[in-house]
Design an enzyme around this catalytic site. Structure first.
Site, PDB file in Angstrom:
ATOM      1  NE  ARG A  94      -4.163  -7.703  -7.577  1.00 25.19           N
ATOM      2  CZ  ARG A  94      -3.704  -7.685  -8.813  1.00 25.19           C
ATOM      3  NH1 ARG A  94      -3.973  -8.682  -9.623  1.00 25.19           N
ATOM      4  NH2 ARG A  94      -2.971  -6.677  -9.248  1.00 25.19           N
ATOM      5  CE1 TYR A  99       4.421  10.790   5.817  1.00 25.89           C
ATOM      6  CE2 TYR A  99       3.976   9.054   7.426  1.00 25.89           C
ATOM      7  CZ  TYR A  99       3.570   9.826   6.344  1.00 25.89           C
ATOM      8  OH  TYR A  99       2.329   9.606   5.796  1.00 25.89           O
ATOM      9  CG  ASP A 119       2.547   0.029   1.296  1.00 29.65           C
ATOM     10  OD1 ASP A 119       2.695   0.772   2.285  1.00 29.65           O
ATOM     11  OD2 ASP A 119       1.503   0.033   0.606  1.00 29.65           O
TER      12      ASP A 119
END
Ligand code: ATP
Ligand code: PAU
Ligand code: K
Length: 244
Positions: A11, A87, A96
């Site tokens: 969405r 990372y 996100d």
């Protein structure tokens, strides 16, 4: 005013902010993107910037028509973020997750933080008290689990999210609800307990479309905030403006 837009895998969610205050929240489908945003801009004429974080397959071009009306910023790996990214593949880290990590760093300074986003996927992101982003985990979200059981078997029906009646499921549907819901709840509490073994003290933020459903079922104490990604997008953008 700033209009933040989060293009997720399922969405699209948006919110208008005045400073740190969330004024209005919107959810829409991909095919209504332009129309909905135009309406929001019409309603909130003081909106100066549209800030977009996208992990979905929406093209930048879908927003370009709006450039006549508002300045558009697409959050990218090139932006300045308030944490050190440890990372091993920083270029493949989801935008996100970067925005959530930035929001946690800015809103909860000088402490260890775990962010859990229960959306299409469940993501776990850990940022330590020295603002190093360490990484986390990715697993299937609630709806994805129901769909996967149905799509990859012959006999399992597609059920929609429901409260499991028992831990020991007494029928096919009870077994599915128990497996999906109790399975994810145990996973989340299990992850939290594993992190507790490695690091004594940290705060936990739970967000994403399944926040409300999951929050009351977890044993651990968490901050439940289903708007945390949009609030973080607003904060990350303010940080970028200050630091550019
Ligand atoms: N109308 C809806 N459509 C889809 N999922 C919904 C809806 N309402 C609640 N949900 C729940 O929200 C979860 C999906 O979360 P969310 O809407 O945050 O995902 P998303 O838009 O794909 O975002 P992301 O990709 O960032 O996870 C599903 O597991 C589902 O149980
Ligand atoms: C894990 C999702 C799908 C969650 O929305 C997104 O953050 C993403 O596409 N991430 C890329 C892989 C990674 O974060 O390492
Ligand atoms: K997610």
């Amino acid at each position: 005013m700033i209009l933040t837009v989060d293009v997720g895998n399922t969405r699209i969610k948006g919110a208008v902010f005045e400073g740190d205050i969330l004024v209005e929240y919107f959810v829409f489908e991909k095919n209504e993107l332009q129309k909905k945003i135009k309406n929001i801009l019409k309603k909130y004429k003081k909106t100066t910037h549209l800030v977009v974080a996208s992990v979905g397959n929406i093209e930048k071009e879908s927003f370009l028509e709006l450039e006549k009306e508002v300045k558009i910023h697409f959050v990218s790996h090139q932006d300045s973020f308030p944490f050190v990214n440890s990372y091993e593949t920083p270029q493949t880290l989801g935008i996100d997750r970067m925005v959530l990590a930035a929001g946690a760093t800015l809103q909860y300074p000088n402490q260890n933080r775990l962010v859990i986003d229960a959306g299409t996927c469940v993501t776990y992101d850990f940022i330590d008290e020295n603002d190093n982003y360490l990484g986390g985990a990715i697993s299937p979200g609630l709806r994805l689990r129901y769909e996967a059981l149905h799509n990859f078997t012959s006999k399992l029906p597609l059920l929609s999210l429901d409260e499991p009646k028992h831990f020991i499921g007494k029928s096919t549907s009870e077994s599915i609800h128990s497996g999906v819901v109790n399975g994810l709840v145990c996973e989340i509490d299990g992850f939290i307990n594993e992190y507790k073994g490695q690091c004594l003290k940290f705060i936990i933020i739970l967000t994403g479309g399944d926040t409300e459903f999951l929050a009351k079922r977890l044993k651990n104490t968490i901050f439940a905030n289903s708007n945390f990604l949009l609030e973080s997008l607003n904060r990350t953008f303010q940080y970028k403006i200050k630091n550019d």
